[in-house]
Design a protein around this motif. Structure first.
Motif, PDB file in Angstrom:
ATOM      1  N   ASN A 176       0.835  -1.209   0.000  1.00  0.00           N
ATOM      2  CA  ASN A 176       0.000   0.000   0.000  1.00  0.00           C
ATOM      3  C   ASN A 176       0.867   1.255   0.000  1.00  0.00           C
ATOM      4  O   ASN A 176       0.560   2.238  -0.690  1.00  0.00           O
ATOM      5  CB  ASN A 176      -0.930   0.010   1.210  1.00  0.00           C
ATOM      6  CG  ASN A 176      -2.199  -0.788   0.977  1.00  0.00           C
ATOM      7  OD1 ASN A 176      -2.678  -0.871  -0.155  1.00  0.00           O
ATOM      8  ND2 ASN A 176      -2.746  -1.370   2.029  1.00  0.00           N
ATOM      9  N   ARG A 177       1.951   1.215   0.774  1.00  0.00           N
ATOM     10  CA  ARG A 177       2.831   2.383   0.819  1.00  0.00           C
ATOM     11  C   ARG A 177       3.559   2.580  -0.506  1.00  0.00           C
ATOM     12  O   ARG A 177       3.731   3.709  -0.969  1.00  0.00           O
ATOM     13  CB  ARG A 177       3.822   2.255   1.979  1.00  0.00           C
ATOM     14  CG  ARG A 177       3.177   2.538   3.324  1.00  0.00           C
ATOM     15  CD  ARG A 177       4.171   2.716   4.437  1.00  0.00           C
ATOM     16  NE  ARG A 177       4.687   1.447   4.921  1.00  0.00           N
ATOM     17  CZ  ARG A 177       5.943   1.067   4.830  1.00  0.00           C
ATOM     18  NH1 ARG A 177       6.830   1.833   4.239  1.00  0.00           N
ATOM     19  NH2 ARG A 177       6.335  -0.092   5.306  1.00  0.00           N
ATOM     20  N   GLU A 178       3.989   1.479  -1.139  1.00  0.00           N
ATOM     21  CA  GLU A 178       4.654   1.641  -2.427  1.00  0.00           C
ATOM     22  C   GLU A 178       3.680   2.147  -3.484  1.00  0.00           C
ATOM     23  O   GLU A 178       4.010   3.035  -4.275  1.00  0.00           O
ATOM     24  CB  GLU A 178       5.281   0.323  -2.896  1.00  0.00           C
ATOM     25  CG  GLU A 178       5.973   0.470  -4.239  1.00  0.00           C
ATOM     26  CD  GLU A 178       7.044  -0.561  -4.501  1.00  0.00           C
ATOM     27  OE1 GLU A 178       8.001  -0.240  -5.222  1.00  0.00           O
ATOM     28  OE2 GLU A 178       6.924  -1.681  -3.989  1.00  0.00           O
ATOM     29  N   ALA A 179       2.469   1.610  -3.494  1.00  0.00           N
ATOM     30  CA  ALA A 179       1.465   2.070  -4.453  1.00  0.00           C
ATOM     31  C   ALA A 179       1.171   3.551  -4.245  1.00  0.00           C
ATOM     32  O   ALA A 179       1.047   4.321  -5.213  1.00  0.00           O
ATOM     33  CB  ALA A 179       0.190   1.243  -4.317  1.00  0.00           C
ATOM     34  N   GLY A 180       1.074   3.965  -2.978  1.00  0.00           N
ATOM     35  CA  GLY A 180       0.832   5.374  -2.691  1.00  0.00           C
ATOM     36  C   GLY A 180       1.971   6.262  -3.157  1.00  0.00           C
ATOM     37  O   GLY A 180       1.754   7.350  -3.713  1.00  0.00           O
ATOM     38  N   ALA A 181       3.206   5.799  -2.952  1.00  0.00           N
ATOM     39  CA  ALA A 181       4.367   6.579  -3.371  1.00  0.00           C
ATOM     40  C   ALA A 181       4.418   6.713  -4.888  1.00  0.00           C
ATOM     41  O   ALA A 181       4.677   7.802  -5.425  1.00  0.00           O
ATOM     42  CB  ALA A 181       5.645   5.929  -2.854  1.00  0.00           C
ATOM     43  N   LEU A 182       4.177   5.622  -5.605  1.00  0.00           N
ATOM     44  CA  LEU A 182       4.208   5.677  -7.068  1.00  0.00           C
ATOM     45  C   LEU A 182       3.124   6.611  -7.602  1.00  0.00           C
ATOM     46  O   LEU A 182       3.321   7.309  -8.595  1.00  0.00           O
ATOM     47  CB  LEU A 182       4.040   4.273  -7.650  1.00  0.00           C
ATOM     48  CG  LEU A 182       5.154   3.271  -7.329  1.00  0.00           C
ATOM     49  CD1 LEU A 182       4.909   1.948  -8.043  1.00  0.00           C
ATOM     50  CD2 LEU A 182       6.523   3.837  -7.690  1.00  0.00           C
ATOM     51  N   THR A 183       1.978   6.632  -6.928  1.00  0.00           N
ATOM     52  CA  THR A 183       0.914   7.552  -7.327  1.00  0.00           C
ATOM     53  C   THR A 183       1.338   8.998  -7.101  1.00  0.00           C
ATOM     54  O   THR A 183       1.129   9.863  -7.960  1.00  0.00           O
ATOM     55  CB  THR A 183      -0.377   7.246  -6.537  1.00  0.00           C
ATOM     56  OG1 THR A 183      -0.780   5.901  -6.808  1.00  0.00           O
ATOM     57  CG2 THR A 183      -1.492   8.194  -6.936  1.00  0.00           C
TER      58      THR A 183
ATOM     59  N   GLY B  28       5.584   3.544 -13.046  1.00  0.00           N
ATOM     60  CA  GLY B  28       4.186   3.909 -12.946  1.00  0.00           C
ATOM     61  C   GLY B  28       3.386   2.748 -12.384  1.00  0.00           C
ATOM     62  O   GLY B  28       3.628   1.589 -12.733  1.00  0.00           O
ATOM     63  N   LEU B  29       2.449   3.030 -11.503  1.00  0.00           N
ATOM     64  CA  LEU B  29       1.615   1.989 -10.920  1.00  0.00           C
ATOM     65  C   LEU B  29       0.587   1.509 -11.941  1.00  0.00           C
ATOM     66  O   LEU B  29      -0.118   2.310 -12.548  1.00  0.00           O
ATOM     67  CB  LEU B  29       0.900   2.520  -9.675  1.00  0.00           C
ATOM     68  CG  LEU B  29      -0.073   1.556  -8.991  1.00  0.00           C
ATOM     69  CD1 LEU B  29       0.686   0.374  -8.388  1.00  0.00           C
ATOM     70  CD2 LEU B  29      -0.871   2.290  -7.910  1.00  0.00           C
ATOM     71  N   VAL B  30       0.509   0.187 -12.114  1.00  0.00           N
ATOM     72  CA  VAL B  30      -0.499  -0.407 -12.989  1.00  0.00           C
ATOM     73  C   VAL B  30      -1.635  -0.987 -12.146  1.00  0.00           C
ATOM     74  O   VAL B  30      -2.811  -0.729 -12.386  1.00  0.00           O
ATOM     75  CB  VAL B  30       0.118  -1.495 -13.886  1.00  0.00           C
ATOM     76  CG1 VAL B  30      -0.959  -2.180 -14.730  1.00  0.00           C
ATOM     77  CG2 VAL B  30       1.194  -0.888 -14.789  1.00  0.00           C
ATOM     78  N   ALA B  31      -1.290  -1.785 -11.140  1.00  0.00           N
ATOM     79  CA  ALA B  31      -2.304  -2.393 -10.281  1.00  0.00           C
ATOM     80  C   ALA B  31      -1.629  -2.911  -9.020  1.00  0.00           C
ATOM     81  O   ALA B  31      -0.424  -3.179  -9.005  1.00  0.00           O
ATOM     82  CB  ALA B  31      -3.017  -3.537 -10.999  1.00  0.00           C
ATOM     83  N   VAL B  32      -2.421  -3.056  -7.952  1.00  0.00           N
ATOM     84  CA  VAL B  32      -1.882  -3.600  -6.706  1.00  0.00           C
ATOM     85  C   VAL B  32      -2.946  -4.472  -6.043  1.00  0.00           C
ATOM     86  O   VAL B  32      -4.137  -4.158  -6.073  1.00  0.00           O
ATOM     87  CB  VAL B  32      -1.421  -2.464  -5.748  1.00  0.00           C
ATOM     88  CG1 VAL B  32      -2.589  -1.576  -5.344  1.00  0.00           C
ATOM     89  CG2 VAL B  32      -0.716  -3.026  -4.526  1.00  0.00           C
ATOM     90  N   ASP B  33      -2.513  -5.588  -5.482  1.00  0.00           N
ATOM     91  CA  ASP B  33      -3.388  -6.509  -4.744  1.00  0.00           C
ATOM     92  C   ASP B  33      -2.724  -6.773  -3.400  1.00  0.00           C
ATOM     93  O   ASP B  33      -2.100  -7.818  -3.179  1.00  0.00           O
ATOM     94  CB  ASP B  33      -3.567  -7.803  -5.532  1.00  0.00           C
ATOM     95  CG  ASP B  33      -4.498  -8.792  -4.835  1.00  0.00           C
ATOM     96  OD1 ASP B  33      -5.186  -8.372  -3.880  1.00  0.00           O
ATOM     97  OD2 ASP B  33      -4.528  -9.968  -5.229  1.00  0.00           O
ATOM     98  N   PRO B  34      -2.814  -5.816  -2.463  1.00  0.00           N
ATOM     99  CA  PRO B  34      -2.044  -5.903  -1.217  1.00  0.00           C
ATOM    100  C   PRO B  34      -2.490  -7.004  -0.271  1.00  0.00           C
ATOM    101  O   PRO B  34      -1.707  -7.442   0.575  1.00  0.00           O
ATOM    102  CB  PRO B  34      -2.247  -4.520  -0.587  1.00  0.00           C
ATOM    103  CG  PRO B  34      -3.538  -4.039  -1.149  1.00  0.00           C
ATOM    104  CD  PRO B  34      -3.606  -4.578  -2.539  1.00  0.00           C
ATOM    105  N   THR B  35      -3.723  -7.473  -0.398  1.00  0.00           N
ATOM    106  CA  THR B  35      -4.220  -8.502   0.516  1.00  0.00           C
ATOM    107  C   THR B  35      -4.321  -9.873  -0.137  1.00  0.00           C
ATOM    108  O   THR B  35      -4.876 -10.804   0.447  1.00  0.00           O
ATOM    109  CB  THR B  35      -5.605  -8.112   1.061  1.00  0.00           C
ATOM    110  OG1 THR B  35      -6.525  -8.015  -0.043  1.00  0.00           O
ATOM    111  CG2 THR B  35      -5.551  -6.782   1.795  1.00  0.00           C
ATOM    112  N   ALA B  36      -3.797 -10.015  -1.366  1.00  0.00           N
ATOM    113  CA  ALA B  36      -3.900 -11.277  -2.108  1.00  0.00           C
ATOM    114  C   ALA B  36      -5.358 -11.692  -2.297  1.00  0.00           C
ATOM    115  O   ALA B  36      -5.697 -12.873  -2.212  1.00  0.00           O
ATOM    116  CB  ALA B  36      -3.102 -12.388  -1.432  1.00  0.00           C
TER     117      ALA B  36
END
Length: 316
Positions: A72-79, A90-98
């Motif tokens: 979540n922190r990496e996705a937030g930083a990339l945003t 660039g962020l494409v997608a994230v699934d932090p909780t699998a």
């Protein structure tokens, strides 16, 4: 250092990635990227509907207790970095909780270039690293990341065998004191040669340029000195203590601002150097895998001892 591993990306994760591709695109190849400590990293070659290809990078956290927070922190930083001059993925997608993948995962764009850990050309790369870090610290995001975290304490430092006992005792006493006041900056928090990509295609090292900065999961808000200290420690362990001392100078030459008082600079430099004492084996293994076979755990411990001693001599 790349290995083909077409069977290693798990079915649910492949399906998740495919859902985030453009119409008509498909995954045609996957390759393992080595060098990461906390994550499995893979480059995915994507076949486009026009017959060409493009690359994405998949980060998978298999055995990490704090995977959700980390991603979540990496996705937030990339945003936050989107649209800035900092060359970040660039962020494409994230699934932090699998929820959709076998393990927590993050998908991002692929940046050109490669990490460079060799001694050759270092005198050219150090000013580039310093300018890039100063540019990161100049960012003023609309939303601040969390406050910096330091886990090392005076009681957890691991003094290397045969180290200069007096220098280490004095260094440990430095971090027993409260942290000095500071002006907050946007920190990468793991800025070091292993997380910076270079284009080395020009015929001479003097033509090198930075093409990307990766691994933004530890992004935080804190003193510029802490980021500078972390890169300094890594340079000292990779290339020798003199380069650790040189980086702070290069940072100021690049327009970066460090603490005014020598005692305050010493605090942050020593704190990061002592933090490295707890993870010498962890950080040195990827360096050996990247071709620096001479950087055994013992060799890195000796360099760390020399660097801590040099810091105390120069700033203590």
């Amino acid at each position: 250092m790349i290995n083909h591993d077409e069977a290693a990306v798990r079915p649910l994760t492949l399906a998740w990635v495919s859902r985030h591709l453009e119409v008509g695109e498909r995954i045609v190849e996957t390759e393992a990227l080595h060098g990461g400590i906390n994550a499995e990293m893979r480059r995915l070659t994507i076949g486009t509907r026009h017959g060409g290809t493009r690359d994405l990078v998949l980060r998978t956290l298999v055995n990490m207790e704090y995977a959700e927070d980390w991603l979540n922190r990496e996705a937030g930083a990339l945003t936050l970095l989107t649209g800035t001059d900092v060359p970040a993925p660039g962020l494409v997608a994230v699934d932090p909780t699998a929820a959709h993948c076998e393990y927590p995962s993050l998908l991002m764009t692929h940046l050109a270039g490669r990490t460079v850990l060799d001694d050759e050309g270092l005198e050219t790369r150090v000013p580039l690293l310093a300018r890039q870090l100063a540019a990161i610290h100049a960012l003023r995001p609309a939303e601040r990341p969390r406050k910096y975290v330091t886990l090392t304490t005076a009681d957890t430092v691991v003094v290397p065998k045969g180290a200069d006992a007096a220098a280490w005792a004095a260094a440990i006493d430095v971090i027993r004191k409260p942290a000095p006041p500071y002006e907050g900056r946007f920190l990468h928090r793991d800025f070091q040669p292993g997380n910076v990509l270079f284009d080395m295609s020009p015929p001479s090292p003097a033509g090198a340029r930075i093409t990307g900065v990766v691994d933004w999961a530890a992004t935080s808000w804190g003193p510029a000195d802490l980021d500078v200290a972390h890169c300094s420690t890594n340079l000292a362990l990779l290339h020798g203590p003199a380069w650790g001392l040189r980086f702070a100078e290069a940072y100021e030459e690049a327009g970066g601002v460090l603490a005014a008082a020598t005692s305050e600079r010493l605090y942050w430099q020593v704190r990061d150097a002592l933090a490295a004492s707890e993870e010498v084996q962890v950080v040195s293994q990827p360096w050996r895998e990247a071709g620096r076979a001479e950087l055994t755990t013992r060799a890195v411990e000796e360099r760390l001892d020399a660097y801590v001693t040099a810091l105390m001599d120069a700033l203590g």
